[in-house]
Design an enzyme around this catalytic site. Sequence first.
Site, PDB file in Angstrom:
ATOM      1  N   ASP A 151       0.867  -1.173   0.000  1.00 22.99           N
ATOM      2  CA  ASP A 151       0.000   0.000   0.000  1.00 22.99           C
ATOM      3  C   ASP A 151       0.906   1.225   0.000  1.00 22.99           C
ATOM      4  OD1 ASP A 151      -2.631   1.442   0.524  1.00 22.99           O
ATOM      5  OD2 ASP A 151      -1.508   2.030   2.319  1.00 22.99           O
ATOM      6  N   ASP A 153       1.267   5.259   0.450  1.00 23.04           N
ATOM      7  CA  ASP A 153       0.611   6.429   1.050  1.00 23.04           C
ATOM      8  C   ASP A 153       1.507   7.647   0.843  1.00 23.04           C
ATOM      9  OD1 ASP A 153      -0.916   8.183   2.495  1.00 23.04           O
ATOM     10  OD2 ASP A 153      -0.406   7.348   4.453  1.00 23.04           O
ATOM     11  N   GLU A 155       2.045  11.308   0.640  1.00 25.00           N
ATOM     12  CA  GLU A 155       1.391  12.539   1.092  1.00 25.00           C
ATOM     13  C   GLU A 155       2.325  13.733   0.838  1.00 25.00           C
ATOM     14  OE1 GLU A 155      -0.449  12.308   4.906  1.00 25.00           O
ATOM     15  OE2 GLU A 155      -1.073  10.238   4.622  1.00 25.00           O
ATOM     16  N   TYR A 231     -11.217  12.115   6.117  1.00 28.11           N
ATOM     17  CA  TYR A 231     -11.169  12.683   7.463  1.00 28.11           C
ATOM     18  C   TYR A 231     -10.123  13.786   7.479  1.00 28.11           C
ATOM     19  CZ  TYR A 231      -8.003   8.604   7.381  1.00 28.11           C
ATOM     20  OH  TYR A 231      -7.083   7.634   7.007  1.00 28.11           O
TER      21      TYR A 231
END
Length: 397
Positions: A151, A153, A155, A231
């Site tokens: 995975d 991620d 950012e 979120y």
Amino acid sequence: MRSGILLAVIISSFLLFQACSSKPSEKKQSTSSTENSGYKLVAYVAGYRDYDFTQIDADGITHINYAFGNIRNGQAVFDTTKIDGKNLTPVDLEKLVALKTKNPNLKILISIGGWSWSGGFSDAALTEQSRAVFAKSCAKMVNDYRLDGIDLDWEYPNQPGAGNTYRPEDVQNFTLMLQKVRESLDEMARAEGKEKHYLLTIATGADMAYVDNTNLGEVQKYLDFINIMTYDFYNGWHNTNGHHSNLSASANPDKDMNSVLNAVSMHLKAGVPAKKLNLGIPFYGRIWKGVDARDNEILFNKAETVGMGIDYVDFCENINANGFTRFWDETAQAPYLWNPVEKTFISYEDEQSIALKINYLKEQGLGGVMFWEYAADKDKKLLNAVRQGLKNKASTE
């Protein structure tokens, strides 16, 4: 995701379920089930939390993403560096893989990057050669730790994030990087047997800036699914309080930062099939102190602090107790807690908001739920609400 967002602020209370008022409500019993009716339930677990992964209740969980792996010298690596004072250890991965004895269908992935460890992505994605090196390292990591996939991620592509290196080329290079990782995983799978398939997934931002800086329609072709981080709409950058994971837009459009509906719509318009999208549900809240609420207008006021993260287990006993009152924003379809004496506001997730989100994802044909993160709800109150919702049929009302 974040690698250090959850502030351990100890406040006491009790989780209750209420439809739309500030009065104490009755406790709702939730149950778990290994049957999710085909929906994904993706749990992020943080290796830097003080939690024994052998205690994870994997019932109904389809995927566990370990946070985090790092990028060093252009390669995905397991980094034992301290995060929040705790050294990461590969023993955690062994404990997660061992959970398959209880849930044979469970898939274990490692998530590379996160808020603090995304600094190496732009360089790793920059050239054909660097992408090939990174992709091979991902496949090696999966093989070395007996995982089911990777995975990513990042950012964020072409955005500074936590002071990370970024460049305009990130937009296209992200797609090329994922293509290369997909090829390396597939090559390894073919070598092991034609029935084998390794997973490649990503966590995505929930705002227009993320969508504008990625080619999601192309990216999704190389992915098994996408976990939207729906979120932190109001977060640790904001000294104005607000909802951090509301389903719908607020009644005040000038103050509304985002919503789950907006995030999903942007992904769909960008060309991602609904079935490849998982809704992100936070198992933590955001807390503002010294909120200057006037004329009973509790939302969207200046505060003395920014919205720091706080684990659900650290404030759930304050619901309708200890000076806090639970309120429900009917327009945003989100709960919040307010203590007028202490001028403290908490935006959070509860059983009611979870049920509405799961009903929405079923109506839209989305793939399932992702949540951050398991240890923040170790009593499983929110997890049980998610499991129950995925098992139930969608409402027709």
